[in-house]
Design an enzyme around this catalytic site. Structure first.
Site, PDB file in Angstrom:
ATOM      1  N   CYS A 188     -12.523 -10.507   8.374  1.00 54.94           N
ATOM      2  CA  CYS A 188     -13.827 -11.118   8.093  1.00 54.94           C
ATOM      3  C   CYS A 188     -14.461 -10.637   6.798  1.00 54.94           C
ATOM      4  CB  CYS A 188     -14.785 -10.870   9.259  1.00 54.94           C
ATOM      5  SG  CYS A 188     -15.294  -9.138   9.434  1.00 54.94           S
TER       6      CYS A 188
ATOM      7  N   ASP B 158      -3.317   1.369   7.056  1.00 51.06           N
ATOM      8  CA  ASP B 158      -2.440   1.065   5.925  1.00 51.06           C
ATOM      9  C   ASP B 158      -2.085  -0.424   5.863  1.00 51.06           C
ATOM     10  OD1 ASP B 158      -2.439   3.755   5.239  1.00 51.06           O
ATOM     11  OD2 ASP B 158      -0.736   4.196   6.537  1.00 51.06           O
TER      12      ASP B 158
ATOM     13  N   CYS C  72     -13.251  -3.247  13.538  1.00 52.55           N
ATOM     14  CA  CYS C  72     -14.310  -3.837  12.735  1.00 52.55           C
ATOM     15  C   CYS C  72     -15.556  -4.038  13.596  1.00 52.55           C
ATOM     16  CB  CYS C  72     -13.842  -5.170  12.154  1.00 52.55           C
ATOM     17  SG  CYS C  72     -15.126  -6.040  11.202  1.00 52.55           S
TER      18      CYS C  72
ATOM     19  N   ASP D  36       0.867  -1.182   0.000  1.00 49.18           N
ATOM     20  CA  ASP D  36       0.000   0.000   0.000  1.00 49.18           C
ATOM     21  C   ASP D  36       0.900   1.228   0.000  1.00 49.18           C
ATOM     22  OD1 ASP D  36      -2.616   1.408   0.363  1.00 49.18           O
ATOM     23  OD2 ASP D  36      -1.672   2.021   2.247  1.00 49.18           O
TER      24      ASP D  36
ATOM     25  N   GLU E 196      -1.199  -1.467  -5.791  1.00 48.08           N
ATOM     26  CA  GLU E 196      -2.410  -0.766  -6.187  1.00 48.08           C
ATOM     27  C   GLU E 196      -2.156  -0.005  -7.482  1.00 48.08           C
ATOM     28  OE1 GLU E 196      -5.835   1.981  -3.997  1.00 48.08           O
ATOM     29  OE2 GLU E 196      -3.823   1.780  -3.147  1.00 48.08           O
TER      30      GLU E 196
END
Length: 253
Positions: A182, A208, A198, A42, A126
């Protein structure tokens, strides 16, 4: 063993330095042995690169020193009279300062890309549109100084020589907003939020590192279907992620 060059080019740059370029025909290097590991990368402004392993690669401090030196010579050049001998001398000084900045950046990116290629079989990055991003005036200079495009280019040609695989993940893939544990997708995630928990599984993420893990997962999925893999004879293939519906709904995909 002696090499018989097919051509020799002598050139002088704006900094007054002479370069001699030899063109020779050599055999392709042998592929590197398999490393047994894969990595997602990233790219960012806070850190130059964050790997899915949790490692963060900071921006080298030498770049700032070279940038300060460049600014100093640019100010001195601006004070010189047009057409004067002093201005011509200062112009060479500015060109040399520019060269030092470029070489410092290139040296660091070469070392980083070589380390990544040697340690991993699949490298997922990316697919950033750097040309579009530098249109943002407030971030243009910071983005240009990072060398994202140069790093990706180095990874691609070194991977080709070493028998590695570089995968480009769609830039619209919600890597930062998706839980790497998940798969829960957040509805919103502010750019200022550097860590989040989460709501589905309770896992706490570094923004990141979580994005790098999701980039790796998407890259491995792309590798399985054969899209966006950099081949030596082919142009980039359309991303497999782009073939899905662009809109994503919050929750578990």
């Amino acid at each position: 063993a002696s090499l018989d060059p097919t051509s020799v080019t002598v050139a002088k740059d704006q900094a007054g330095r002479w370069f001699v370029t030899f063109h020779v025909v050599v055999t392709d290097p042998a592929p590197l042995p398999r490393a047994g590991q894969s990595v997602g990368i990233d790219l960012g402004l806070t850190d130059l690169a964050v790997l899915s392993t949790g490692e963060k690669v900071a921006h080298p401090r030498d770049w700032e020193r070279h940038e300060r030196n460049l600014k100093r010579w640019q100010r001195r050049l601006a004070r010189c009279q047009q057409g004067s001998k002093n201005r011509a001398k200062r112009r060479v000084k500015v060109a040399r300062a520019h060269a030092r900045v470029a070489y410092a950046r290139r040296d660091f990116l070469h070392k980083l890309s070589t380390q990544i290629i040697r340690g991993n079989d699949v490298i997922a990055v990316e697919d950033l549109a750097v040309r579009n991003m530098v249109r943002n005036r407030s971030l243009a200079r910071a983005i240009s100084c990072t060398g994202w495009a140069e790093l990706r280019a180095m990874l691609e040609y070194k991977a080709q020589r070493a028998g590695r695989t570089v995968v480009a993940v769609d830039r619209w893939h919600p890597s930062s907003k998706t839980c790497s544990a998940c798969g829960h997708l957040l509805a919103k995630l502010r750019l200022s939020t550097r860590a989040w928990q989460c709501p589905s599984c309770g896992t706490r993420h570094d923004r990141d590192i979580n994005a790098a893990k999701n980039i790796l997962a998407a890259g491995l999925a792309v590798t399985a279907c054969g899209a966006d893999v950099r081949h030596s004879e082919a142009t980039p293939i359309r991303s497999a992620v782009k073939q899905e519906t662009p809109g994503a709904t919050p929750g578990i995909p």
